[in-house]
Design a protein around this motif. Sequence first.
Motif, mmCIF file in Angstrom:
data_model
loop_
_atom_site.group_PDB
_atom_site.id
_atom_site.type_symbol
_atom_site.label_atom_id
_atom_site.label_comp_id
_atom_site.label_asym_id
_atom_site.label_seq_id
_atom_site.Cartn_x
_atom_site.Cartn_y
_atom_site.Cartn_z
ATOM 1 N N ASP A 320 0.794 -1.265 -0.025
ATOM 2 C CA ASP A 320 0.102 0.055 0.016
ATOM 3 C C ASP A 320 0.793 1.229 0.049
ATOM 4 O O ASP A 320 0.436 2.263 -0.479
ATOM 5 C CB ASP A 320 -0.873 0.050 1.234
ATOM 6 C CG ASP A 320 -2.255 -1.075 1.151
ATOM 7 O OD1 ASP A 320 -2.334 -1.429 -0.024
ATOM 8 O OD2 ASP A 320 -2.732 -1.251 1.812
ATOM 9 N N ASP A 338 -0.646 3.607 10.271
ATOM 10 C CA ASP A 338 -1.976 3.699 9.819
ATOM 11 C C ASP A 338 -2.430 2.947 8.658
ATOM 12 O O ASP A 338 -3.541 2.595 8.741
ATOM 13 C CB ASP A 338 -2.023 5.343 9.022
ATOM 14 C CG ASP A 338 -2.044 6.313 10.149
ATOM 15 O OD1 ASP A 338 -2.053 6.071 11.365
ATOM 16 O OD2 ASP A 338 -1.513 7.481 9.699
ATOM 17 N N SER A 341 -3.297 -0.268 10.566
ATOM 18 C CA SER A 341 -4.836 -0.239 11.252
ATOM 19 C C SER A 341 -5.678 -0.487 10.287
ATOM 20 O O SER A 341 -6.652 -1.110 10.448
ATOM 21 C CB SER A 341 -4.790 1.205 11.994
ATOM 22 O OG SER A 341 -3.930 1.316 12.928
ATOM 23 N N LYS A 342 -5.556 0.119 8.990
ATOM 24 C CA LYS A 342 -6.618 0.199 7.854
ATOM 25 C C LYS A 342 -6.710 -1.424 7.555
ATOM 26 O O LYS A 342 -7.576 -2.008 7.220
ATOM 27 C CB LYS A 342 -6.020 0.862 6.723
ATOM 28 C CG LYS A 342 -7.027 0.622 5.592
ATOM 29 C CD LYS A 342 -6.300 1.507 4.468
ATOM 30 C CE LYS A 342 -7.062 1.256 2.946
ATOM 31 N NZ LYS A 342 -6.421 2.024 2.009
ATOM 32 N N SER A 343 -5.534 -2.191 7.426
ATOM 33 C CA SER A 343 -5.320 -3.515 6.883
ATOM 34 C C SER A 343 -6.181 -4.453 7.916
ATOM 35 O O SER A 343 -7.017 -5.315 7.560
ATOM 36 C CB SER A 343 -3.981 -4.070 6.766
ATOM 37 O OG SER A 343 -3.360 -3.515 5.721
ATOM 38 N N THR A 345 -8.545 -3.247 10.043
ATOM 39 C CA THR A 345 -10.119 -3.183 10.037
ATOM 40 C C THR A 345 -10.463 -3.792 9.063
ATOM 41 O O THR A 345 -11.591 -4.234 9.075
ATOM 42 C CB THR A 345 -10.106 -1.577 9.700
ATOM 43 O OG1 THR A 345 -9.513 -0.808 10.914
ATOM 44 C CG2 THR A 345 -11.478 -1.200 9.778
ATOM 45 N N GLU A 346 -9.978 -3.949 7.876
ATOM 46 C CA GLU A 346 -10.689 -4.764 6.578
ATOM 47 C C GLU A 346 -10.677 -6.127 6.804
ATOM 48 O O GLU A 346 -11.897 -6.630 6.570
ATOM 49 C CB GLU A 346 -9.684 -4.204 5.478
ATOM 50 C CG GLU A 346 -9.733 -2.884 4.860
ATOM 51 C CD GLU A 346 -8.482 -2.770 3.591
ATOM 52 O OE1 GLU A 346 -7.946 -3.626 3.461
ATOM 53 O OE2 GLU A 346 -8.791 -1.758 2.913
#
Length: 599
Positions: A320, A338, A341-343, A345-346
Motif C-alpha cells: 500500500d 496507519d 490499522s487499515k489492513s 480493520t478491513e
Amino acid sequence: MFEQFTVFTPQGNVLYHYNCLDRKFAEAQVNAFISHIISSPISRNHGSSKYGLTTISSGNFKPFTVMSHVSKQPELYFIVTYAEPEMELNNEAEKLLDVAIALWGSLSVNVAVMKQIKNSGEKNSHNSFDLRSEISEEIEKFDSYLRVKYEESIKFEQGQDIEKVNVTKKKLNNKSNKPKKNTITGNSRKWGHDGSLQEINADSNALDFSDPNAVVGSGNMDATIDKDSFGTKTRSGEFLIKEIDDILAQQQQNNASTGSSNDKGYTKGAFSFLQKHLLGNKTITEADLKQILDKFKQKLITKNVSPEAADYLLEQVSRDIVGSKTENWTSVENTARDALSKSLTEILTPGVSVDLLHEIQKKTSRRDNQGNKTPYVFSVVGVNGVGKSTNLSKLAFWLLQNNFRILIVACDTFRSGAVEQLRVHVENLAQLMDEKHIRGSKNSRGKSGNDYVELFEAGYGGSDLVTKIAKQAIKYASVQDFDIVLMDTAGRRHNDPTLMSPLKNFAEQANPDKIIMVGEALVGTDSVQQARNFNNAFGKNRNLDFFIISKCDTVGEMLGTMVNMVYATGIPILFVGVGQTYTDLRTLSVNWAVNTLMS
C-alpha cells in the motif's frame, strides 16, 4: 500542578513528554526555553534547588517557570514547566525531576540512546534520523513507571486529589473485607515471539472474574438479567446486541488518552518540535520499512497473531505505501502504522446482526404445502472445551428477545453429560422467559422447557444417531411451529480426520442455514489451522458462515485469535463472548479490536 515534563536532545528530538492534564504538547514553551538559554544563563535559585530555575515571559503567552536539568553522555535536557515559582510547585517539580532522572538511569534509557546515536548510520532525506522510534520500548516502559510514581506518590504528597485518593482507599478497604478465594497455582499459556507455545506459571486468581459474593442456586447460570446492558430494541421491534462493552476497552482508551496525541506525526504525544517540520513529503522505500515492519510483526505476534497472518498484513502495508509519499509532518513509521490499522480493520469488519435477523424473519414467514412453518436452522461446531453449549445458549437468549420460539437440539451424543448440560440451559432460559415456569417440569408436549424454548433429545450414540436426531428435530420444529432450531454438536479435534469426517455427512443431511464455529480467544496461533480444518470439513459446496470468539474477557490485549481465524477463512465474526452469563455476548467492535492490537 505542573503543566508539562519534557526530555529532548540539543538537536530537537523530543524523546518523551508527559502532561498530567492530558493537554496537547506545548512546543512553544520548549522553543521559548531554548531561546532563553541561548541568550541568558539559568539561575540556581540561590542554592535552594539542585536544578536550574528560571521564569520565561513572552508577548505571545503568559509567563511560566521552568525547572531544568542537563545530563551528559548523552547530552539531554529534562525540563518541567509550570505557572509560577511558588514553593509548592517548586517542590513538586523537583520531586518529579528526582524520580524521572532516577528512572531514566535505572531503566538504562541512556544506554539505548547512546547505542542508537552510535549505530544510526541510515539518515533520511532530511539528513536526520528518528531517534525516538528506535528506543520506543524503553520510552514506553519509562512512561508507565513515571505515571505510576507521579499518581501514587508525588501527586499525593503535594496534597492534590486527596478526595480521589480517599475514595480509592475506601474501595481497597472494601475489597479487603471480601471473602478470600482459594489460590491454585498452575500452568498457563503464553505465545512466544516466534509463535511457539510456552508454558508459564500463573495464579488462577488472576483469571477468576467471578463475584465472590454471588449466591449459587439451582444451577441457574444467570439469576439476574440486565437486558439494558445486553442490547436495545429498535423501533421495528428487533433486539440488537450491543458492541463489546466499554469495560474491556476502558484500559485501552485510558492509555490512548494519556499516552498519545491525535496529531499526525506524533508518537506518544509530541514527536519532535523541530523534527516535525523536517518530516513529510518523503518517498517511502522498502529499506525505510524493513525495521519498522519487523517491529510491527513482533508486536502482533505478542498479541497472539500468528506469524503467517502477521506476514500477510505487513505485505499489505508494504504494497500500500511503498512508492507513496508521507504527508506533511508525518513520519514513515506513523504512515506504516496507519496502513496496518487499515489492513486490520478491513480483515476484521463483519456483517451486522440485524442482517441475520432479517434473513431469519424472511425464512420463518414462509409456509410449506402442508401449512407448516419453515424453521431457520443453526449448527454450532468447534473443538473440545471452547464453550459451544454456553455460547449456543447465549445465542438462544438473544433470539428469544426477538420473540422467536426456539428448539434446542442435543446433537452431541458422545460427551457424557452433554444432554444434561443443555437441559439445564433450557430450564434457565425457560425460567427467564416465564418466572412461573417450574424447573424440571415438562411442557404440554412432554419435553423439557416451555412454550418459548424447548429441548429435543434422543440420548447418546454414534455418528449415525447425530444425523438422525438432526433431521427429526427439523421436522418436529416445522410441525410444532418453532422459528429457530439450534443444534449443539460434539467437540472434536481439528487435526483428527476420523473425528472430522462425519461433519460432511451431517452438513449434507441436516443442511443448516448457518454453521457457526466457536473459537477460543486463548488458543493463539493454532486457531489458523482450527479455522481452516473446520471450514473445509463440510465438503466443497459448504463452508462455515460465522465465528463466535469465546473468552475474550480473559486475554486482555491478546486478541490475535480474531485476526487468525478471519485471515485463514475469510469468514466474519458474528459475536464475541465476554463472560459466563447469557447477556455476556457482544457484536465485535472493530475499532476496539484494532486499537487494542495496535496499542
